[in-house]
Design a protein around this motif. Structure first.
Motif, mmCIF file in Angstrom:
data_model
loop_
_atom_site.group_PDB
_atom_site.id
_atom_site.type_symbol
_atom_site.label_atom_id
_atom_site.label_comp_id
_atom_site.label_asym_id
_atom_site.label_seq_id
_atom_site.Cartn_x
_atom_site.Cartn_y
_atom_site.Cartn_z
ATOM 1 N N GLY A 98 34.870 -3.710 5.615
ATOM 2 C CA GLY A 98 34.736 -2.465 6.378
ATOM 3 C C GLY A 98 35.915 -1.516 6.237
ATOM 4 O O GLY A 98 36.988 -1.907 5.770
ATOM 5 N N THR A 99 35.716 -0.293 6.648
ATOM 6 C CA THR A 99 36.784 0.705 6.625
ATOM 7 C C THR A 99 37.861 0.335 7.645
ATOM 8 O O THR A 99 39.053 0.471 7.398
ATOM 9 C CB THR A 99 36.229 2.098 7.012
ATOM 10 O OG1 THR A 99 35.103 2.367 6.187
ATOM 11 C CG2 THR A 99 37.264 3.179 6.803
ATOM 12 N N THR A 100 37.409 -0.165 8.803
ATOM 13 C CA THR A 100 38.334 -0.488 9.886
ATOM 14 C C THR A 100 38.536 -1.990 10.018
ATOM 15 O O THR A 100 39.648 -2.469 10.158
ATOM 16 C CB THR A 100 37.789 0.055 11.221
ATOM 17 O OG1 THR A 100 37.204 1.324 10.988
ATOM 18 C CG2 THR A 100 38.882 0.177 12.255
ATOM 19 N N ASN A 101 37.401 -2.719 9.981
ATOM 20 C CA ASN A 101 37.447 -4.167 10.138
ATOM 21 C C ASN A 101 36.578 -4.848 9.090
ATOM 22 O O ASN A 101 35.543 -4.316 8.705
ATOM 23 C CB ASN A 101 36.900 -4.566 11.518
ATOM 24 C CG ASN A 101 37.785 -4.077 12.644
ATOM 25 O OD1 ASN A 101 38.957 -4.408 12.716
ATOM 26 N ND2 ASN A 101 37.222 -3.276 13.533
ATOM 27 N N GLY A 111 34.718 2.654 12.730
ATOM 28 C CA GLY A 111 35.968 3.178 13.249
ATOM 29 C C GLY A 111 36.213 4.624 12.833
ATOM 30 O O GLY A 111 36.750 5.413 13.602
ATOM 31 N N GLY A 117 34.728 5.628 15.855
ATOM 32 C CA GLY A 117 35.289 5.135 17.108
ATOM 33 C C GLY A 117 36.706 5.622 17.377
ATOM 34 O O GLY A 117 37.095 5.829 18.531
ATOM 35 N N GLU A 118 37.473 5.837 16.317
ATOM 36 C CA GLU A 118 38.860 6.271 16.516
ATOM 37 C C GLU A 118 38.928 7.637 17.200
ATOM 38 O O GLU A 118 39.855 7.922 17.948
ATOM 39 C CB GLU A 118 39.611 6.295 15.184
ATOM 40 C CG GLU A 118 39.732 4.919 14.527
ATOM 41 C CD GLU A 118 40.248 3.847 15.469
ATOM 42 O OE1 GLU A 118 41.407 3.949 15.897
ATOM 43 O OE2 GLU A 118 39.492 2.920 15.806
ATOM 44 N N GLU A 158 42.833 2.727 23.397
ATOM 45 C CA GLU A 158 41.785 1.922 22.767
ATOM 46 C C GLU A 158 41.271 0.856 23.742
ATOM 47 O O GLU A 158 40.067 0.651 23.889
ATOM 48 C CB GLU A 158 42.309 1.286 21.477
ATOM 49 C CG GLU A 158 41.452 0.110 20.999
ATOM 50 C CD GLU A 158 41.022 0.187 19.553
ATOM 51 O OE1 GLU A 158 41.801 0.703 18.746
ATOM 52 O OE2 GLU A 158 39.909 -0.268 19.242
ATOM 53 N N LYS A 166 39.168 2.511 26.371
ATOM 54 C CA LYS A 166 37.880 2.910 25.801
ATOM 55 C C LYS A 166 36.916 1.715 25.813
ATOM 56 O O LYS A 166 35.767 1.842 26.225
ATOM 57 C CB LYS A 166 38.094 3.407 24.365
ATOM 58 C CG LYS A 166 36.808 3.725 23.639
ATOM 59 C CD LYS A 166 37.051 4.072 22.181
ATOM 60 C CE LYS A 166 37.305 2.832 21.345
ATOM 61 N NZ LYS A 166 37.319 3.119 19.896
ATOM 62 N N CYS A 167 37.412 0.563 25.366
ATOM 63 C CA CYS A 167 36.560 -0.635 25.324
ATOM 64 C C CYS A 167 36.223 -1.119 26.739
ATOM 65 O O CYS A 167 35.161 -1.691 26.957
ATOM 66 C CB CYS A 167 37.226 -1.737 24.515
ATOM 67 S SG CYS A 167 37.415 -1.288 22.780
ATOM 68 N N SER A 174 32.932 -0.519 28.509
ATOM 69 C CA SER A 174 31.755 -1.363 28.244
ATOM 70 C C SER A 174 31.404 -2.212 29.458
ATOM 71 O O SER A 174 30.302 -2.707 29.569
ATOM 72 C CB SER A 174 31.994 -2.270 27.036
ATOM 73 O OG SER A 174 32.033 -1.491 25.863
ATOM 74 N N GLY A 179 27.983 -1.229 13.994
ATOM 75 C CA GLY A 179 29.333 -0.668 14.109
ATOM 76 C C GLY A 179 29.892 -0.849 15.507
ATOM 77 O O GLY A 179 29.185 -0.672 16.503
ATOM 78 N N GLY A 180 31.165 -1.191 15.571
ATOM 79 C CA GLY A 180 31.818 -1.466 16.850
ATOM 80 C C GLY A 180 31.701 -0.338 17.855
ATOM 81 O O GLY A 180 31.581 -0.570 19.065
ATOM 82 N N ALA A 181 31.711 0.907 17.366
ATOM 83 C CA ALA A 181 31.704 2.043 18.288
ATOM 84 C C ALA A 181 30.385 2.172 19.039
ATOM 85 O O ALA A 181 30.326 2.837 20.072
ATOM 86 C CB ALA A 181 32.032 3.328 17.541
ATOM 87 N N ARG A 226 29.143 -0.125 20.665
ATOM 88 C CA ARG A 226 29.288 -0.929 21.888
ATOM 89 C C ARG A 226 29.562 -0.014 23.077
ATOM 90 O O ARG A 226 29.423 -0.420 24.224
ATOM 91 C CB ARG A 226 30.469 -1.891 21.759
ATOM 92 C CG ARG A 226 30.216 -3.094 20.872
ATOM 93 C CD ARG A 226 31.498 -3.919 20.798
ATOM 94 N NE ARG A 226 31.366 -5.078 19.944
ATOM 95 C CZ ARG A 226 30.972 -6.280 20.368
ATOM 96 N NH1 ARG A 226 30.705 -6.466 21.639
ATOM 97 N NH2 ARG A 226 30.883 -7.285 19.530
HETATM 98 P P1 ADP Z 1 34.154 -0.310 10.402
HETATM 99 O O1 ADP Z 1 32.701 -0.488 10.090
HETATM 100 O O2 ADP Z 1 34.633 1.098 10.236
HETATM 101 O O3 ADP Z 1 35.026 -1.287 9.690
HETATM 102 P P2 ADP Z 1 33.749 -1.458 13.107
HETATM 103 O O4 ADP Z 1 32.284 -1.550 13.022
HETATM 104 O O5 ADP Z 1 34.517 -2.722 13.224
HETATM 105 O O6 ADP Z 1 34.390 -0.562 11.950
HETATM 106 O O7 ADP Z 1 34.096 -0.503 14.379
HETATM 107 C C1 ADP Z 1 35.402 -0.286 14.774
HETATM 108 C C2 ADP Z 1 35.426 0.688 15.918
HETATM 109 O O8 ADP Z 1 34.661 0.172 17.015
HETATM 110 C C3 ADP Z 1 36.827 0.930 16.449
HETATM 111 O O9 ADP Z 1 37.048 2.314 16.585
HETATM 112 C C4 ADP Z 1 36.816 0.243 17.813
HETATM 113 O O10 ADP Z 1 37.683 0.850 18.738
HETATM 114 C C5 ADP Z 1 35.364 0.438 18.208
HETATM 115 N N1 ADP Z 1 34.948 -0.472 19.285
HETATM 116 C C6 ADP Z 1 34.947 -1.828 19.285
HETATM 117 N N2 ADP Z 1 34.535 -2.315 20.494
HETATM 118 C C7 ADP Z 1 34.273 -1.227 21.273
HETATM 119 C C8 ADP Z 1 33.835 -1.051 22.635
HETATM 120 N N3 ADP Z 1 33.590 -2.097 23.448
HETATM 121 N N4 ADP Z 1 33.682 0.221 23.102
HETATM 122 C C9 ADP Z 1 33.929 1.276 22.306
HETATM 123 N N5 ADP Z 1 34.356 1.179 21.028
HETATM 124 C C10 ADP Z 1 34.526 -0.053 20.510
#
Ligand code: ADP
Ligand code: MG
Length: 345
Positions: free
Chosen positions: A8-11, A170, A198-199, A233, A236-237, A240, A301-303, A305
């Motif tokens: 991933g770009t972020t993770n 992200g 998400g950033e 950060e 923000k999480c 949830s 994607g995490g965002a 969530r």
């Molecule tokens: P990528 O696909 O770019 O590698 P991810 O799918 O891992 O990235 O998403 C990463 C992003 O998800 C980050 O910006 C992180 O802060 C965000 N994120 C993770 N958990 C939560 C949450 N519970 N609420 C809001 N944002 C979240």
């Protein structure tokens, strides 16, 4: 042994297919997500993942992140005295995942299926493959991220169907429309925005905090700035699972506090949500389908969530998207399922 990797770009994540099911492999810290960050210190020691992400805050000039955006280009990242291209940085992440998989599985890992964005061109796909090879992996297949996510959500088990994959990571937003004419799955349309993720939702909190404390960002040192961002950060999480968050940070020896309700945060995110609308409309138009012809909306994607994003999606599509799989693990799970299919052929 064959593994599936979401680079991933972020993770990044690694997963495998064992005992009839897909399984995420935790890294050496016991975490499923490994930040796609690399840092090199003056002695030449290489850090990857969480340690690199933490180091990057205080040593930004010796660290690199979001290099996936430069995959397949000649751009060189200078980390201290080192010059590395995106595929070399990626290979360091891949090597770390490979080692984690080997120690978790207790056997050597030789082959991998790696996912890439659906819009990656031939050069970017080749660079990803090379990154795998540099990490000592034989890349047996490159799979599209939305396809992997749809597989994880059981698309292959359905009759012919149409999915919209909404992937907010992200720093990138990708919308894909997939069609399954069993057993063939096709990416019908793709759209996105490579500079929203998400950033940016973290930045909203960061800026609200500075504003309420009456601090100009240019007056902050690196350490304070990264502490506030980390705090933003976490907050923000925290939305949830709670309706109000509290950000507290010390700036120049003085404690500043910001209390924020979900509604206030949501309102501040409105301009970002607005930017998510266009790519969705474009993808539907390009695929020549209307919303009610989509069988399922898949959040990736995490965002996604974030309840701000979920509420927005539910309202926009007039229905509840499918849950069940962690949105930041779906691509890796899909890649692992693909490993299972490949071994069974
Ligand atoms: P990528 O696909 O770019 O590698 P991810 O799918 O891992 O990235 O998403 C990463 C992003 O998800 C980050 O910006 C992180 O802060 C965000 N994120 C993770 N958990 C939560 C949450 N519970 N609420 C809001 N944002 C979240
Ligand atoms: Mg992703």
């Amino acid at each position: 042994m064959l593994i599936g990797i979401d680079l991933g770009t972020t993770n990044s994540l690694v997963a495998c297919f064992r005992n009839g099911k897909a399984e995420i492999i935790p890294n050496r810290l016991g975490e499923n997500l490994t930040p796609s960050v690399v840092s090199v210190d003056s002695k030449g020691t290489v850090y990857v993942g969480r340690s690199a992400k933490e180091r990057a805050m205080l040593h930004p000039l010796e660290s690199a992140s979001v290099f996936k955006r430069s995959m397949g280009t000649d751009r060189e990242y200078v980390l201290g005295g080192w010059k590395l291209r995106a595929e070399e940085l990626s290979s360091l992440v891949l090597r770390s995942l490979k080692e984690d998989a080997e120690s978790y599985l207790g056997q050597p890992v030789t082959d991998a299926i790696i996912s890439v964005p659906a819009y990656f061109n031939d050069l970017q796909r080749k660079a990803t493959k090379r990154a795998g090879e540099l990490a000592g992996l034989n890349v047996v297949r490159i799979i599209n991220e939305p396809t992997a996510a749809a597989i994880a959500h059981g698309m292959m088990e359905q009759k012919d169907s149409r999915y919209l994959v909404f992937d907010l990571g992200g720093g990138t937003f990708d919308v894909s429309i997939l069609e399954l004419y069993n057993p063939i799955m096709e990416v019908h349309a793709i759209a996105g925005d490579n500079f929203i993720g998400g950033e940016d939702f973290t930045d909203v909190l960061y800026n609200l905090f500075l504003e309420s404390a009456g601090i100009a960002p240019e007056n902050l040192d690196l350490k304070t700035r990264s502490e506030i961002r980390k705090n933003a950060e976490n907050c923000k999480c925290a939305f949830s699972h709670s309706n109000e968050v509290m950000m507290c940070c010390a700036v120049n020896g003085q404690m500043h506090i910001l209390r924020l309700s979900f509604e206030e945060y949501e309102r501040a995110c409105a301009p970002l949500l607005d930017r998510l609308r266009k790519p969705i409309e474009r993808s539907l138009r390009d695929a020549g389908v209307s919303l009610n012809e989509i069988d399922q909306i898949v959040l990736v994607g995490g965002a996604t969530r974030s309840p701000v994003v979920r509420k927005f999606v539910a309202k926009l599509f007039g229905r509840i998207p499918s849950f069940g799989i962690n949105p930041d693990e779906a691509v890796a799970i899909g890649a692992a399922l693909q490993c299972g299919m490949k071994s069974r052929d």
